[in-house]
Design a protein around this motif. Structure first.
Motif, PDB file in Angstrom:
ATOM      1  N   ALA A 193     -23.958 -22.096 -39.299  1.00  0.00           N
ATOM      2  CA  ALA A 193     -24.379 -23.501 -39.323  1.00  0.00           C
ATOM      3  C   ALA A 193     -25.866 -23.629 -39.009  1.00  0.00           C
ATOM      4  O   ALA A 193     -26.609 -24.354 -39.694  1.00  0.00           O
ATOM      5  N   LEU A 194     -26.335 -22.925 -37.984  1.00  0.00           N
ATOM      6  CA  LEU A 194     -27.750 -22.975 -37.643  1.00  0.00           C
ATOM      7  C   LEU A 194     -28.610 -22.353 -38.739  1.00  0.00           C
ATOM      8  O   LEU A 194     -29.746 -22.800 -38.979  1.00  0.00           O
ATOM      9  N   LYS A 223     -27.689 -11.765 -32.525  1.00  0.00           N
ATOM     10  CA  LYS A 223     -26.664 -12.144 -33.497  1.00  0.00           C
ATOM     11  C   LYS A 223     -27.192 -13.188 -34.470  1.00  0.00           C
ATOM     12  O   LYS A 223     -26.985 -13.097 -35.685  1.00  0.00           O
ATOM     13  N   PHE A 224     -27.861 -14.173 -33.920  1.00  0.00           N
ATOM     14  CA  PHE A 224     -28.408 -15.222 -34.769  1.00  0.00           C
ATOM     15  C   PHE A 224     -29.488 -14.676 -35.693  1.00  0.00           C
ATOM     16  O   PHE A 224     -29.562 -15.048 -36.870  1.00  0.00           O
ATOM     17  N   ALA A 225     -30.327 -13.783 -35.187  1.00  0.00           N
ATOM     18  CA  ALA A 225     -31.397 -13.207 -36.013  1.00  0.00           C
ATOM     19  C   ALA A 225     -30.821 -12.396 -37.166  1.00  0.00           C
ATOM     20  O   ALA A 225     -31.376 -12.416 -38.281  1.00  0.00           O
ATOM     21  N   LEU A 226     -29.725 -11.680 -36.940  1.00  0.00           N
ATOM     22  CA  LEU A 226     -29.125 -10.864 -37.995  1.00  0.00           C
ATOM     23  C   LEU A 226     -28.614 -11.710 -39.156  1.00  0.00           C
ATOM     24  O   LEU A 226     -28.495 -11.221 -40.292  1.00  0.00           O
ATOM     25  N   ILE A 227     -28.289 -12.976 -38.890  1.00  0.00           N
ATOM     26  CA  ILE A 227     -27.821 -13.874 -39.954  1.00  0.00           C
ATOM     27  C   ILE A 227     -28.961 -14.723 -40.504  1.00  0.00           C
ATOM     28  O   ILE A 227     -29.145 -14.849 -41.708  1.00  0.00           O
ATOM     29  N   VAL A 236     -42.176 -10.899 -40.635  1.00  0.00           N
ATOM     30  CA  VAL A 236     -42.687 -10.871 -39.262  1.00  0.00           C
ATOM     31  C   VAL A 236     -42.710 -12.265 -38.665  1.00  0.00           C
ATOM     32  O   VAL A 236     -42.254 -12.484 -37.528  1.00  0.00           O
ATOM     33  N   ILE A 237     -43.212 -13.250 -39.418  1.00  0.00           N
ATOM     34  CA  ILE A 237     -43.286 -14.619 -38.907  1.00  0.00           C
ATOM     35  C   ILE A 237     -41.889 -15.190 -38.686  1.00  0.00           C
ATOM     36  O   ILE A 237     -41.629 -15.876 -37.686  1.00  0.00           O
ATOM     37  N   CYS A 238     -40.973 -14.896 -39.599  1.00  0.00           N
ATOM     38  CA  CYS A 238     -39.596 -15.396 -39.463  1.00  0.00           C
ATOM     39  C   CYS A 238     -38.909 -14.785 -38.248  1.00  0.00           C
ATOM     40  O   CYS A 238     -38.203 -15.484 -37.511  1.00  0.00           O
ATOM     41  N   LEU A 239     -39.116 -13.497 -38.021  1.00  0.00           N
ATOM     42  CA  LEU A 239     -38.502 -12.835 -36.868  1.00  0.00           C
ATOM     43  C   LEU A 239     -39.042 -13.412 -35.559  1.00  0.00           C
ATOM     44  O   LEU A 239     -38.274 -13.694 -34.628  1.00  0.00           O
ATOM     45  N   ILE A 240     -40.348 -13.608 -35.478  1.00  0.00           N
ATOM     46  CA  ILE A 240     -40.933 -14.180 -34.268  1.00  0.00           C
ATOM     47  C   ILE A 240     -40.407 -15.596 -34.044  1.00  0.00           C
ATOM     48  O   ILE A 240     -40.059 -15.977 -32.917  1.00  0.00           O
ATOM     49  N   GLY A 241     -40.330 -16.392 -35.117  1.00  0.00           N
ATOM     50  CA  GLY A 241     -39.811 -17.751 -34.981  1.00  0.00           C
ATOM     51  C   GLY A 241     -38.356 -17.784 -34.555  1.00  0.00           C
ATOM     52  O   GLY A 241     -37.946 -18.669 -33.804  1.00  0.00           O
ATOM     53  N   THR A 242     -37.568 -16.818 -35.013  1.00  0.00           N
ATOM     54  CA  THR A 242     -36.156 -16.775 -34.624  1.00  0.00           C
ATOM     55  C   THR A 242     -36.004 -16.485 -33.141  1.00  0.00           C
ATOM     56  O   THR A 242     -35.157 -17.086 -32.463  1.00  0.00           O
ATOM     57  N   PHE A 243     -36.819 -15.600 -32.593  1.00  0.00           N
ATOM     58  CA  PHE A 243     -36.733 -15.298 -31.166  1.00  0.00           C
ATOM     59  C   PHE A 243     -37.322 -16.422 -30.314  1.00  0.00           C
ATOM     60  O   PHE A 243     -37.083 -16.435 -29.107  1.00  0.00           O
ATOM     61  N   GLN A 244     -38.045 -17.346 -30.931  1.00  0.00           N
ATOM     62  CA  GLN A 244     -38.531 -18.519 -30.217  1.00  0.00           C
ATOM     63  C   GLN A 244     -37.675 -19.749 -30.487  1.00  0.00           C
ATOM     64  O   GLN A 244     -38.071 -20.863 -30.171  1.00  0.00           O
ATOM     65  N   TYR A 245     -36.511 -19.549 -31.065  1.00  0.00           N
ATOM     66  CA  TYR A 245     -35.627 -20.648 -31.450  1.00  0.00           C
ATOM     67  C   TYR A 245     -35.200 -21.430 -30.213  1.00  0.00           C
ATOM     68  O   TYR A 245     -34.676 -20.872 -29.249  1.00  0.00           O
ATOM     69  N   PHE A 246     -35.406 -22.749 -30.264  1.00  0.00           N
ATOM     70  CA  PHE A 246     -35.106 -23.556 -29.077  1.00  0.00           C
ATOM     71  C   PHE A 246     -34.656 -24.972 -29.414  1.00  0.00           C
ATOM     72  O   PHE A 246     -33.596 -25.420 -28.960  1.00  0.00           O
TER      73      PHE A 246
END
Length: 318
Positions: free
Chosen positions: A179-180, A94-98, A238-248
């Protein structure tokens, strides 16, 4: 005697043939130059990956490390039954889609604006956009928490002054992802600079020819800028998608690792951290890490397959 001496001199002047071909010597020299990187790759990337996979096949516990047992694929089977893993994956998607579209559009928009030769002070503005990248994530997150505060935040104050509703940015399941995503705009400086570099590589004569043919701004952008910038956009994606899945970091700072509101910020990386370090279940945490690796690898391969016919490389076959 004279002939023998002449033969000796002639033999001495003839260079000996090397036992190694030039191509092999060049390859060996290349490996010698990159050997420090190869050693670092083996020690700090491949080694830990192998160790984490081996750990995922055990019930390794930080509290009782001596009682480790081999459990095979039991941790991976538990992943399929764990509702929190499914919840964290849904929250991450959900977060990645936004977040990913917002980041891509914002970075490209700033790049187009700050690449304009008519803009005064463009170098200084580029520096200002990039500067937030230098601020530690925890400090910037705390600043954004104050900015997005429902009652005292500046954003809601501006929205209230124009008669707009004031969302509960942090405590609402609906508004937490926007917000994020807004907070993530602080980290677009790197993507913006890469996009500017790509824009400066587009031949200006193409724009001049398009203007002579009567093409407008939108047509030029769609027919020239986007195709020639597609490799840069694909890289940023690609870099943005990888960073989103590593969001912490931001999610952990906002909720102290609780995943509030109602597990909306319990992203897969946060769930991995809680299992491995808060509950000391390192074996199960390693299994979650490999699940995350498989998902990111699969999405990346899908992007590469999708981009084969849609990314233009100058001088390439496609």
């Amino acid at each position: 005697m004279i002939r023998s001496s002449e033969a000796t001199v002639e033999q001495a002047t003839v260079p000996r043939r090397s036992f190694m071909s030039p191509a092999r010597r060049e390859a060996l020299s290349g490996f010698l130059f990159i050997s420090p990187w190869l050693v670092g790759l083996a020690l700090f990337v491949v080694g830990p990956m192998v160790a984490s996979f081996a750990m995922s096949l055990t019930d390794f516990d930080l509290v009782h490390p001596a009682d480790v047992r081999f459990v095979g694929l039991a941790n991976y089977g538990q992943l399929l039954r764990d509702p929190l893993v499914a919840t964290s994956l849904v929250a991450t998607f959900k977060f990645a889609l936004i977040s990913v579209p917002v980041t891509m559009v914002a970075s490209l928009g700033f790049a187009l604006l700050l690449n304009s030769p008519r803009l005064l002070g463009a170098p200084a503005l580029r520096t200002l956009v990039y500067m937030p990248m230098m601020i530690p994530l925890v400090a910037s997150t705390l600043v954004w928490l104050g900015f997005l505060n429902t009652n005292t935040g500046w954003l809601n104050a501006v929205l209230g002054s124009v008669g707009s509703p004031r969302p509960d940015w942090i405590n609402s399941e609906t508004w937490i992802y926007p917000a994020l995503s807004i907070m993530g705009l602080w980290s677009i400086g790197n993507f913006m600079l890469i996009s500017i570099a790509g824009l400066q590589g587009v031949p200006t004569e193409l724009y001049e020819a398009a203007r002579m043919d009567g093409a407008g701004i939108l047509t030029t952008f769609r027919r020239i800028t986007i195709p020639l910038l597609s490799p840069i956009l694909f890289y940023n994606l690609v870099i943005c998608l990888i960073g989103t899945f590593q969001y912490f970091t931001q999610a952990y700072t906002i909720t102290n690792g609780q995943g509030d509101p109602n597990n909306a910020t319990l992203f897969i990386n946060l769930d991995l951290f809680r299992e491995a370090f808060r509950f000391s279940r390192m074996g199960y945490g390693a299994a979650i890490a490999w699940l995350l690796f498989a998902i990111v690898l699969g999405l990346t391969l899908l992007l590469f397959a999708f981009a084969r016919k849609r990314v233009y490389y100058a001088g390439g076959d496609r």
